[in-house]
Design a protein around this motif. Structure first.
Motif, short mmCIF file in Angstrom:
data_model
loop_
_atom_site.label_atom_id
_atom_site.label_comp_id
_atom_site.label_asym_id
_atom_site.label_seq_id
_atom_site.Cartn_x
_atom_site.Cartn_y
_atom_site.Cartn_z
N GLN A 1 -35.67 44.13 -35.39
CA GLN A 1 -34.56 43.80 -36.28
C GLN A 1 -33.84 42.51 -35.84
N ILE B 1 -26.09 52.51 -43.31
CA ILE B 1 -26.44 51.08 -43.29
C ILE B 1 -27.49 50.79 -42.21
N GLN B 2 -28.27 49.77 -42.44
CA GLN B 2 -29.17 49.14 -41.45
C GLN B 2 -30.37 50.01 -41.04
N CYS B 3 -31.52 49.35 -41.05
CA CYS B 3 -32.77 49.93 -40.53
C CYS B 3 -33.29 51.09 -41.38
N SER C 1 -24.38 41.98 -39.66
CA SER C 1 -24.53 43.44 -39.72
C SER C 1 -23.53 44.11 -38.78
N HIS C 2 -23.48 43.64 -37.55
CA HIS C 2 -22.57 44.28 -36.60
C HIS C 2 -21.10 44.00 -36.93
N LYS D 1 -30.79 42.15 -35.62
CA LYS D 1 -29.68 42.53 -34.74
C LYS D 1 -30.08 42.44 -33.27
N HIS E 1 -20.05 46.24 -39.68
CA HIS E 1 -19.82 47.58 -39.12
C HIS E 1 -18.44 47.62 -38.45
N HIS F 1 -26.14 54.06 -38.94
CA HIS F 1 -25.41 53.50 -37.81
C HIS F 1 -23.95 53.87 -37.66
#
Ligand code: BF8
Length: 632
Positions: free
Chosen positions: A559, A329-331, A89-90, A561, A93, A259
């Protein structure tokens, strides 16, 4: 006397949802309870189709999976896949921001270089010549260095790791075989190693967990933040507000959630451009508010107000006052589309990878950022036109908060006390005990821990014992909503030593009172800022980061992450408190390794504490040990 506002905010939000007949995550958790014990222990394997296999480590049933996999290998494999999820995920990004910066420099994306000071600082780190060169040319060199990291197949050390991470720790990582080259290759290898019939050695997989966490730390977080600062500017101290009361009945409320500032910065820009059209509709204006990490990004750079942390996202929609929620994106909870459907809320997804049934999808990619951002803001105006005059239910509750504490902003502030040696005042106060230590409180908000106010109560226990708190992510929202980022919190919660230091810093910052005791350092990717600060302090002191009186805490982990971020702290030798327990307790060897054995390898351990005071007490005791070892 404790005058916490957050329980009042959360009760009010739940009441709004329940009065309207909405089921919330708490209801869904209750319906789901008791949750699967095998899953909680990490001894459930569903990777191949002979399974799913499950092992009860306390019962008389099977002791291995059908293929013979041991419980320790099973939990290590599952933990590795958690860190792969977080790191991917990171890193995704990071790559997106990198390509946006490249396209900006090539004139193909409508952004600007706002962080010239960051370009210069990174040029120094990466030995890029600056003399007589245009900023864009210097920046192009930095982009090429970053692009090389994503393309290389030569097994040479990753540029961002080898140049940005502290040298002494790199020696330790080299000895453990943790240095990495291309992050994508490592993600592929980890998925390969954890597929059926490959790595079955728990120790080998735990080393992969640490390697994956390093990738998360130095490519996923540090690279992302470095490049975001180049594109959008380095945050400076700003005053903002937090909690649902930042929504305004007669404004076009746009909640930016997710994000990546590549989207939210453009939404903010177009909201300003279309303000006149909003007024023509009878609105007071366009009110962009921030949710989750995108909220943190916007509050850090623009003082945008914070509306909700992750477990409040569905609740703010239930106010009926949000005209558009735009996400990247994400969460992002799928449930949001269902709540939005009950109102005139435009719930807008923008990323091809994040498609949610019943959402409006407006593709957003950097080349056409202006067109898409304009279309999104116009959708919000449309929704306001339909909502206007209908009743809304906004609990009038919010707190003030100071945000924008990037390392650069902190150093600027400290320079006012000692221009030659800005970190000295901090270190002097660590030495005399006014600052007993530091805790990085990071990660998510969890409905499992909102009833005992885990984060905010733990933080208050730390402040009373003169521990300075640095925070990011959803815990930053929690602290902001609870008034912990105000001067008043310094008076109310801090021990005398910490209060004295913050009073001096508040004066230097030109605030009316002391600096707040909880420093808002940004979104989850901005955990790299906490690390940068710790590295600077350690280098100034001539010690390893792990020797500092500092601990990490993810008090409401949700999460994947947050798992990989925790791993990146551990790899630096910084111990971590965590709640709830990671899904490893079914593997005795892995549990022993993380809670004790790691001490001999990296100098760090993991501690699980589910109650705020117990968590704070453990962290203070751990910091005391570090102080003693430093002779303090
Ligand atoms: O990256 S804190 S719930 S919003 S994962 Fe997600 Fe957790 Fe919130 Fe941001 Ni971080």
């Amino acid at each position: 006397m404790d005058q916490s506002i957050l329980p009042v905010i959360e009760t009010a939000l739940l009441k709004v949802a329940h009065d309207k007949g909405f089921e919330t995550a708490r209801d869904r958790l209750e319906a789901m309870s008791p949750q699967c014990g095998f899953g909680e222990l990490g001894t459930c394997c569903r990777i191949c189709y002979m399974g799913p296999c499950r092992i009860d480590p306390f019962g008389n049933g099977p002791k291995t999976g059908i293929c013979g996999l041991t419980p320790d290998a099973m939990v290590a494999r599952n933990l590795l896949r958690d860190t792969v999820g977080g790191t991917a995920s990171h890193v995704g990004h990071a790559r997106h921001v990198l390509l946006t910066l490249r396209d900006t420099l090539n004139g193909k994306a409508p952004y600007q270089i706002k962080g010239v000071s960051k370009v210069m600082a990174l040029a120094k780190t990466f030995d890029v010549p600056t003399e007589g060169r245009e900023v864009n040319d210097i920046c192009r060199d930095l982009v090429n260095i970053a692009l090389e990291d994503f393309g290389r197949q030569d097994e040479e050390p990753n540029n961002w790791l080898s140049k940005r991470a502290p040298q002494v720790e790199q020696e330790m990582w080299k000895n453990l075989g943790l240095m990495y080259s291309n992050p994508h290759n490592e993600i592929e290898t980890a998925m390969h190693a954890t597929s059926m019939g490959n790595d079955a050695d728990p120790m080998s997989m735990m080393l992969r967990v640490l390697k994956m966490s390093l990738i998360d730390g130095w490519t996923g977080l540090t690279l992302t933040v470095d490049l975001q600062d180049i594109l959008f500017g380095v945050p400076e101290i700003a005053v903002t507000e937090a909690a649902v009361g930042v929504l305004e009945e007669n404004s076009v409320n746009i909640a930016a959630h997710g994000h990546n500032p590549v989207l939210s910065e453009k939404i903010l820009e177009w909201a300003a451009k279309l303000e006149g059209q909003a007024r023509d509709l009878g609105a007071d204006g366009i009110n962009v508010v921030g949710v989750c990490c995108t909220g943190n990004e916007l509050s850090m750079r623009h003082g945008v107000r914070l509306a909700a942390h992750n477990s409040q996202t569905e609740l703010i929609l239930a106010t009926g006052a949000v005209d558009a929620m735009v996400v990247d994106i994400q969460c992002i909870w799928p449930q949001l589309a269902q709540v939005a459907k009950c109102f005139d809320t435009a719930f807008i997804t923008t990323d091809a990878m994040v498609r949610i049934p019943d959402a409006i999808h407006i593709p957003f990619e950097p080349h056409h950022a202006d067109d898409s951002a304009k279309e999104i803001v116009l959708k919000a105006l449309d929704a306001f036109r339909r909502r206007k005059g209908k009743p809304v239910d906004i609990p009038q509750l919010k707190s003030q908060a100071v945000a924008g504490l990037s390392v650069e902003a902190i150093i600027n502030l400290l320079s006012k006390l000692n221009a030659e040696d800005p970190l000295k005042p901090v270190l002097d106060n660590v030495a005399n005990g006014n600052i007993f230590g530091f805790v990085g409180v990071v990660g998510c908000s969890s409905i499992k821990f909102r009833d005992n106010a885990m984060t905010e109560e733990m933080v208050k226990h730390l402040l009373r014992q003169n521990v300075l708190v640095l925070t990011t992510g959803c815990t930053a929202h929690i602290c902001a909503q609870d008034g912990l980022m105000t001067s008043e919190a310094t008076y109310r919660y801090c021990g005398d030593g910490l209060k004295t230091v913050l009073e001096v810093l508040g004066k230097a910052a030109g605030l009316d009172g002391p600096l707040p005791p909880v420093w808002h350092m940004g979104a989850c990717v901005d955990n790299s800022r906490i690390v940068d600060l710790m590295v600077a302090l350690a280098e100034r002191l001539g010690v390893k980061v792990g020797q500092l009186p500092a601990v990490g805490s993810a008090p409401e982990l949700v999460q994947e992450k947050a798992v990989s971020i925790g791993g990146s702290f551990l790899a630096l030798g910084v111990s971590c408190h965590i709640a709830p327990a990671p899904k490893i307790l079914g593997g005795p060897m892995v549990t022993q390794l993380l809670t004790e054995g790691l001490q001999d390898i990296l100098g760090s351990v993991v501690r699980v504490e589910l109650e705020p005071k117990a968590a704070a007490d453990w962290m203070v005791a751990h910091i005391a040990e570090k102080r003693t070892a430093l002779g303090l």
